[in-house]
Design an enzyme around this catalytic site. Sequence first.
Site, PDB file in Angstrom:
ATOM      1  N   SER A  87       0.823  -1.207   0.000  1.00 51.42           N
ATOM      2  CA  SER A  87       0.000   0.000   0.000  1.00 51.42           C
ATOM      3  C   SER A  87       0.857   1.257   0.000  1.00 51.42           C
ATOM      4  CB  SER A  87      -0.899  -0.008   1.240  1.00 51.42           C
ATOM      5  OG  SER A  87      -1.487   1.249   1.468  1.00 51.42           O
ATOM      6  N   TYR A 128      -0.990   0.288  10.037  1.00 52.18           N
ATOM      7  CA  TYR A 128      -1.140  -0.440   8.774  1.00 52.18           C
ATOM      8  C   TYR A 128       0.087  -0.249   7.882  1.00 52.18           C
ATOM      9  CZ  TYR A 128      -3.338  -1.695   4.277  1.00 52.18           C
ATOM     10  OH  TYR A 128      -3.652  -2.246   3.061  1.00 52.18           O
ATOM     11  N   LYS A 138       2.820  -3.084   6.773  1.00 51.97           N
ATOM     12  CA  LYS A 138       3.044  -3.351   5.348  1.00 51.97           C
ATOM     13  C   LYS A 138       4.527  -3.219   5.009  1.00 51.97           C
ATOM     14  CE  LYS A 138      -0.947  -4.337   3.406  1.00 51.97           C
ATOM     15  NZ  LYS A 138      -1.164  -5.600   2.674  1.00 51.97           N
TER      16      LYS A 138
END
Length: 369
Positions: A166, A191, A195
């Site tokens: 992402s 997040y 990642k």
Amino acid sequence: MHQRHQQGLISRGLITAMTRHSASHSINKLHNTEYSRPVRNMSEAKNIIITGASGLVGPLLASRLLNSPEYRLVLTDLNPPILPPNVTHPSNATLLQGDITSPAFITTLLTAAQPLHAIFLFHGIMSAGSEEDYDLSLKVNVDSIRLITDQLRLTNPGCRVIYASSQAVFGQPLPQGKITDDVLPTPESTYGCHKLMTESYLTSLHRKGFLDVFIARFPTISVRPGRPTAAASSFLSGIIREPMRGVECVVPIEDRGFKSFLASPRTIAENLVRVLGLGSGCLPVHRRVIQFPGVSVSVQEMMDALGKFGGEDKLGLVKEVRDEGLERILRSWPTDFDLSTAERLGLVVDEGPGAEGIVGEYVRSLGEV
């Protein structure tokens, strides 16, 4: 949140009555032989695993691959995996429901797909959900990938792994202009941090020669069909999807000039098929990231496209109410990227201008225009 996986849920050739249409265009072949993988004997099916197969991207990719006799798929998720409707070869799909954080289930999954050609890793806890539950994000977004690849490098050394990452790996401060491949990721969210941790781990596995890794950094995918997700960027689909079905959408940022980097679901699926066909040597062994193409559009451009394709009356269903927590995450992300690497590798981008290609495609899919 995690259910115990159940044995015996493998269902080959499951036929269900569903309404979503499969992608209508055929898989495009890359013509530059420098980036083409060696072609196997066409009588030998390529076994591919897709995790997160009850979500958005997994079924879209599966619908592409199941229109070719070349592929046999194992589709897996914690929720019941989706077999895309209207595909040419539905019997080439195996549906396997289970908990991807369980080592025992991972063994079952890998066994079901032998000999394995490639695995697409799409499962995960999304941005807002990760911020709310750090431990769950660590378990799903980091530990499960390690568990899968630790087994995979023993059972299928050299197997292709395509991991969905992402743009959330980036954070402020960011340079002016477009983000290039040389900009250092500095995530400001749980997040994004998880990642980036996984990106680094997978790159190390590739550099050591254990697996054949590609990391696809996705733009925000818009317009997503279905229900809102636990992503900070969920409103970037909701701003179109909800008004088109007569439902209010709340935009968590009171700045219509705020820009985001977006790609349509169809374009993401197309580019994943292209990455599956790339030669491993098209990227350096220690740099395995491809920033997927997208378009940089503002909230105002999304609203303009909604009015153009959906009708001006739909704009009254868009409400702007600031959410400081979500805004902090959103403003940490880049708004535009240099796409030189993606273009060199033959990836495609949504047509413009602005948000019109993305929004127009979604509205047309509803039969509204």
